[in-house]
Design an enzyme around this catalytic site. Structure first.
Site, PDB file in Angstrom:
ATOM      1  CD  GLU A   1      56.279 -10.572 -59.618  1.00 41.24           C
ATOM      2  OE1 GLU A   1      56.353 -11.741 -60.068  1.00 41.24           O
ATOM      3  OE2 GLU A   1      57.248  -9.990 -59.146  1.00 41.24           O
TER       4      GLU A   1
ATOM      5  CB  ILE B   1      52.951  -6.331 -59.807  1.00 43.95           C
ATOM      6  CG1 ILE B   1      51.983  -6.765 -60.927  1.00 43.95           C
ATOM      7  CG2 ILE B   1      52.205  -5.553 -58.736  1.00 43.95           C
ATOM      8  CD1 ILE B   1      50.901  -7.736 -60.499  1.00 43.95           C
TER       9      ILE B   1
HETATM   10  N1  LIG Z   1      49.449 -14.225 -55.244  1.00 46.77           N
HETATM   11  C1  LIG Z   1      50.355 -14.613 -56.154  1.00 46.77           C
HETATM   12  N2  LIG Z   1      51.640 -14.336 -55.960  1.00 46.77           N
HETATM   13  C2  LIG Z   1      52.548 -14.681 -56.870  1.00 46.77           C
HETATM   14  C3  LIG Z   1      52.163 -15.366 -58.034  1.00 46.77           C
HETATM   15  N3  LIG Z   1      53.281 -15.588 -58.778  1.00 46.77           N
HETATM   16  C4  LIG Z   1      54.324 -15.062 -58.094  1.00 46.77           C
HETATM   17  N4  LIG Z   1      53.890 -14.517 -56.943  1.00 46.77           N
HETATM   18  C5  LIG Z   1      54.666 -13.862 -55.885  1.00 46.77           C
HETATM   19  O1  LIG Z   1      55.176 -12.632 -56.385  1.00 46.77           O
HETATM   20  C6  LIG Z   1      56.290 -12.306 -55.583  1.00 46.77           C
HETATM   21  C7  LIG Z   1      57.338 -11.651 -56.429  1.00 46.77           C
HETATM   22  O2  LIG Z   1      58.329 -11.162 -55.567  1.00 46.77           O
HETATM   23  P1  LIG Z   1      59.667 -10.527 -56.060  1.00 46.77           P
HETATM   24  O3  LIG Z   1      60.158 -11.257 -57.267  1.00 46.77           O
HETATM   25  O4  LIG Z   1      60.597 -10.447 -54.886  1.00 46.77           O
HETATM   26  O5  LIG Z   1      59.282  -9.093 -56.569  1.00 46.77           O
HETATM   27  P2  LIG Z   1      58.556  -7.890 -55.858  1.00 46.77           P
HETATM   28  O6  LIG Z   1      58.244  -8.178 -54.425  1.00 46.77           O
HETATM   29  O7  LIG Z   1      57.369  -7.542 -56.721  1.00 46.77           O
HETATM   30  O8  LIG Z   1      59.625  -6.777 -55.952  1.00 46.77           O
HETATM   31  P3  LIG Z   1      59.971  -5.878 -57.174  1.00 46.77           P
HETATM   32  O9  LIG Z   1      59.644  -6.659 -58.411  1.00 46.77           O
HETATM   33  O10 LIG Z   1      61.421  -5.577 -57.066  1.00 46.77           O
HETATM   34  O11 LIG Z   1      59.132  -4.659 -57.086  1.00 46.77           O
HETATM   35  C8  LIG Z   1      56.756 -13.574 -54.872  1.00 46.77           C
HETATM   36  O12 LIG Z   1      56.481 -13.474 -53.485  1.00 46.77           O
HETATM   37  C9  LIG Z   1      55.888 -14.659 -55.503  1.00 46.77           C
HETATM   38  O13 LIG Z   1      55.524 -15.643 -54.557  1.00 46.77           O
HETATM   39  C10 LIG Z   1      50.797 -15.683 -58.208  1.00 46.77           C
HETATM   40  O14 LIG Z   1      50.357 -16.293 -59.185  1.00 46.77           O
HETATM   41  N5  LIG Z   1      49.920 -15.284 -57.249  1.00 46.77           N
END
Ligand SMILES: Nc1nc2c(ncn2[C@@H]2O[C@H](COP(=O)(O)OP(=O)(O)OP(=O)(O)O)[C@@H](O)[C@H]2O)c(=O)[nH]1
Length: 486
Positions: A370, A327
């Protein structure tokens, strides 16, 4: 540690069956008491079949009850098992003594009286041990955490006691009072003392089973029937005429019911437990393989299926494709709308994947955070690319609804990869290349689908050529190759 939660309660059907069998026993005993003295036909073969059935029922019941003891550590089951073992050890000898010639072999000084005494030990010992078993089954049943040790100890002790009884009875080392006359007529001791004593001990055991067991489990419910049958056998024996009289045959049939009732309950229990274990296994497998939030496969299941599909693709020489998607800007989504909204967004994206990926062989999984992965067996790169494009479209066409009704656009980036696996380690290769393509999609502005770079394809072809031993391809891709494509 013993398991204590597997007791099966009797259902409605079982209660109806128990009531019917009990009524048959009561009516049958009434009839046998009235007509018991009538002579029946002499059938030594009946004794053989009866003896075999009793022995088999008792041995299996004793073993199944022993298993219950080892499972629960409850001494009630140990003593119930001892009660059935008691009958299993004494009954064959007693029945052999009855058989036609009366004496077992000339070297044994045993006959009708010894048979009657063994019958007494059998029929008084059995209810006494049952009553002890139920006495141990209070509100806080006595349990042990060393059931194997106790099983050895108790069973050895019982075998020694039975060996002593059999030795004394068979070798004529003690002279037992006469109970049966030469013409097989039952004597006064049997009629006036032993018969009532058997009926009394069986009645006491029945009382204990009903009031202590309270029909709480299948075993207790059918044990009540077994004890009622034993009581009927005792009562009918008092009023029956001689061996092979109508009452004598009726008593043997009650004895069979007494032996078979718990055997049947344990068989039903074993069947029910078997089905329960299969059900629970399925449930456990599901819990262990599904991601709780998205309800897609979890990472563990994905890794297992990837290995399986790689092996299958090698065997069948078929292509295997993988879509990885992530995502976009999910961190800022979480920061702006909260973690709970983030969770719901993950569920929504999972729904979009489910909506598009419908082939049963495909594996859609939450790869972590995600990030998602979709494994596509027997799918070309072009087909996987088109499917990824469809998912991408569905995600971007489905805005996320916040609780205040506001709509937020959600997009994801995709990496697609495909290969014809040649070694099991190609699973890692497939993930690596799809991940590289996903990284490319992120760098290319997100909300798009990318394939692995051209150089990855060339390197891959080179590897395959090495494995398959195609020198012409090796030459084409050698470091000095002039092929402009690579
Ligand atoms: N709400 C929620 N957040 C999650 C979960 N797993 C991971 N995350 C969050 O997803 C975010 C992923 O951030 P990044 O890896 O920086 O990626 P991004 O912000 O989507 O940026 P890009 O992938 O480059 O588009 C992090 O802030 C994690 O805390 C989950 O199960 N629930």
């Amino acid at each position: 540690m013993p398991v204590r939660q597997l007791d099966i309660q009797p259902g409605k059907k079982q209660f109806v069956s128990i009531i019917i069998v009990s009524l048959i026993l009561l009516v049958g005993s009434g009839w046998a008491i009235v007509n018991g003295a009538e002579e029946g036909s002499v059938s030594p073969t009946f004794l053989g079949s009866y003896g075999t059935a009793v022995f088999i029922f008792e041995v299996i019941t004793a073993l199944l009850l022993l298993a219950q003891f080892l499972r629960t550590g409850r001494f009630t089951y140990a003593f119930l098992s001892l009660a059935y073992l008691w009958v299993a050890l004494i009954s064959p000898v007693q029945i052999m003594l009855l058989h036609e010639t009366i004496t077992l072999t000339p070297s044994f000084q045993a006959g009708g009286t010894e048979a009657a005494w063994l019958w007494t030990f059998w029929h008084i010992g059995f209810p006494i041990i049952i009553a002890i078993a139920l006495g141990l089954n209070g509100a806080n049943p006595i349990v042990t955490d060393r059931p194997k040790f106790w099983a050895w100890y108790l069973f050895t002790a019982e075998i020694i006691v039975v060996a002593i009884i059999l030795t004394l009875s068979l070798f004529g080392w003690v002279t037992l009072p006469e109970m049966v006359s030469q013409d097989n007529q039952f004597g006064n001791i049997l009629k006036n003392i032993i018969g009532p004593l058997v009926a009394f001990t069986c009645g006491t055991a029945l009382f204990m089973v009903v009031f202590k067991g309270r029909f709480r489990t299948d075993i207790y419910a059918w044990l009540a029937v077994a004890m009622l049958a034993a009581l009927c056998e005792g009562l009918v024996s008092i009023y029956s005429g001689s061996r092979f009289s109508v009452g004598w045959y009726a008593a043997r049939i009650f004895s069979l019911i007494s032996s078979g009732a718990v055997f049947l309950a344990l068989l039903l229990d074993t069947m029910a437990l078997y089905l329960k274990v299969i059900e629970q296994n399925k449930e456990l497998r599901k819990i262990a393989s599904i991601d709780k939030l998205s309800q897609l496969s979890n990472r563990r299941e994905f890794d297992e299926r990837l290995n399986e599909e790689i092996r299958r693709a090698i065997r069948e020489r078929k292509p295997l494709s993988l879509i990885m998607l992530d995502i976009d800007f999910f961190k800022s989504f979480n920061d702006s709308y909260g973690h709970q909204a983030g969770d719901r967004c993950i569920v929504q994206v999972a729904d979009s994947i489910r909506h598009v990926v419908s082939r049963p062989a495909d594996v859609a999984a939450r790869y972590g955070g995600e990030e998602f992965a979709v494994l596509l067996p027997d799918t070309s790169e072009q087909a996987a690319f088109e499917l990824a494009e469809e998912i991408r479209q569905h995600i971007s066409d489905t805005p996320f609804k916040l609780e205040n009704g506001e709509q937020v656009a959600v997009t994801a980036s995709f990496g697609v990869s495909c290969l014809h696996p040649t070694t099991p380690s190609d699973g890692g290769e497939l993930v690596k290349s799809a991940d590289a393509a996903l990284y490319l999609a992120k760098r290319s502005g997100r909300n798009c689908v990318q394939r692995p770079t051209h150089s990855w394809h060339c390197e891959r072809q080179l590897q395959e050529a090495k494995v398959d031993g195609h020198p012409e391809v090796l030459r084409k891709h050698s470091p000095v190759s002039t092929d402009p494509q690579c």
